[in-house]
Motif scaffolding. Structure first.
Motif, PDB file in Angstrom:
ATOM      1  N   THR A  21     -19.554  19.965  -4.697  1.00 31.46           N
ATOM      2  CA  THR A  21     -19.613  18.768  -4.371  1.00 31.46           C
ATOM      3  C   THR A  21     -18.494  17.923  -5.196  1.00 31.46           C
ATOM      4  N   THR A  22     -17.701  18.566  -6.139  1.00 30.68           N
ATOM      5  CA  THR A  22     -16.608  17.938  -6.864  1.00 30.68           C
ATOM      6  C   THR A  22     -15.549  18.618  -6.249  1.00 30.68           C
ATOM      7  N   LYS A  23     -14.389  17.717  -6.510  1.00 33.44           N
ATOM      8  CA  LYS A  23     -12.967  18.104  -5.897  1.00 33.44           C
ATOM      9  C   LYS A  23     -12.217  19.187  -6.835  1.00 33.44           C
ATOM     10  N   ASP A  24     -11.442  19.754  -6.431  1.00 34.70           N
ATOM     11  CA  ASP A  24     -10.400  20.598  -7.458  1.00 34.70           C
ATOM     12  C   ASP A  24      -9.619  19.643  -7.652  1.00 34.70           C
ATOM     13  N   ILE A  35      -2.949  12.667 -11.000  1.00 33.26           N
ATOM     14  CA  ILE A  35      -4.007  13.282 -10.842  1.00 33.26           C
ATOM     15  C   ILE A  35      -4.274  13.448  -9.526  1.00 33.26           C
ATOM     16  N   TRP A  36      -4.518  14.832  -9.008  1.00 35.20           N
ATOM     17  CA  TRP A  36      -4.226  15.368  -7.670  1.00 35.20           C
ATOM     18  C   TRP A  36      -5.467  15.919  -7.187  1.00 35.20           C
ATOM     19  N   LYS A  71      -2.572  13.113  -3.704  1.00 35.06           N
ATOM     20  CA  LYS A  71      -2.374  12.192  -5.149  1.00 35.06           C
ATOM     21  C   LYS A  71      -3.499  11.296  -5.218  1.00 35.06           C
ATOM     22  N   GLU A  72      -4.726  11.546  -6.138  1.00 35.83           N
ATOM     23  CA  GLU A  72      -5.912  10.659  -6.368  1.00 35.83           C
ATOM     24  C   GLU A  72      -5.598   9.592  -7.149  1.00 35.83           C
ATOM     25  N   ALA A  73      -4.527   9.624  -8.232  1.00 36.31           N
ATOM     26  CA  ALA A  73      -4.326   8.348  -8.991  1.00 36.31           C
ATOM     27  C   ALA A  73      -2.983   8.389  -9.642  1.00 36.31           C
TER      28      ALA A  73
END
Length: 293
Positions: A21-24, A35-36, A71-73
């Protein structure tokens, strides 16, 4: 990875919750903290016209084994200027993976909230550039080192005060900092262009509890054993990786390592695997080697 400036550090998220349920996630520093997320490419990326891929098992295998970064952030606390002060290092809090701390050449450390992508706090940590930051075991305490030659300890619950737990003899810059996660009384650091690794006991400020020689070139990296409170590995420009047993300090000086490995080039970096503690990885020249302890 779209990284316009050289990366100063890269870390996987220490979050060990249900990976389904969580991303790597991984983070990098350079000009900013990024944050990637990484997702494996799947066969579904092939279109109906990709018949040539079906006839090429090797190409198909490469596509299946590829991780796609997203790229998440991009975290930037300077909203008023188009210029940024480069980040020298960072650490990801293992007790609370929502917290990342970064160090910068502008003398500050910043504590980030990963979920909100906002800075929780930014503080002037040193008199000159900050070169490294590390969290202790638990979520509140961290320490930093910098060009002013000091090791400073902070507590997120009372940031009005900090404790200088060590200053190098001639205020020579301290480059890196490693906190012993098995026994959080102990820290390791080393000076720029120094052959010695300094072991500090935060209960006895100002004086090193041990100094590890042994290297014939300057030290570039240290790593505490993830499964033992009294073993540490050091590596340097003399192409050596040395493992030390500190169980006798401070009763007697630690003079010689218990294990030594000679690489084929100057060792720039070092990691001791937390999940597979029998393995240490070193980087030199254009190579990565994995060594069995």
């Amino acid at each position: 990875f779209d990284h316009p400036y050289p990366c100063t550090k890269i870390l996987w998220s220490p979050d060990t919750r249900n990976s389904a349920t969580t991303k790597d996630l991984l983070a990098t520093t350079g000009d900013y903290l990024r944050i990637w997320s990484l997702t494996p490419s799947s066969e579904s990326t092939n279109g109906p016209d990709d018949e040539h891929n079906d006839n090429n098992p090797q190409q198909q295998q490469q596509q299946l084994g590829t991780l796609i970064p997203k790229k998440e952030a991009l975290l930037n606390n300077n909203k008023t200027s188009e210029y940024c002060a480069p980040l020298t290092s960072f650490d990801w809090n293992e007790a609370d993976p929502n917290i990342i701390g970064t160090s910068s050449i502008d003398t500050t450390c910043t504590i980030w909230d990963v979920t909100t992508q906002q800075a929780q706090t930014q503080l002037i940590a040193h008199d000159r550039e900050v070169f490294d930051l590390a969290f202790a075991r638990g979520k509140h305490v961290f320490a930093s080192v910098g060009a002013d030659g000091s090791v400073r300890m902070f507590d997120l619950r009372s940031l009005e005060h900090s404790t200088i737990i060590y200053e190098s003899p001639n205020l020579d810059p301290l480059l890196r900092l490693e906190w012993n996660k098995q026994d959080p009384n102990y820290l390791a650091t080393f000076m720029a262009d120094s052959r010695r690794t300094i072991i500090l006991d935060i209960r006895v400020p100002s004086l090193p509890v041990a100094e590890l020689g042994g290297h014939l070139g300057c030290v570039n990296a240290t790593a505490w054993a993830p499964h033992s409170s009294c073993h540490i590995c050091t590596a340097g420009d003399d192409s050596q990786a040395l493992i030390w047993d500190l169980s006798q300090m401070p009763k007697r000086p630690v003079e010689d390592p218990i294990l030594a490995y000679n690489a084929d080039g100057e060792i720039n970096n070092l990691q001791w695997s937390a999940t597979q503690p029998d393995w240490v990885s070193i980087a030199y020249s254009d190579k990565l080697q994995i060594l069995r302890v």
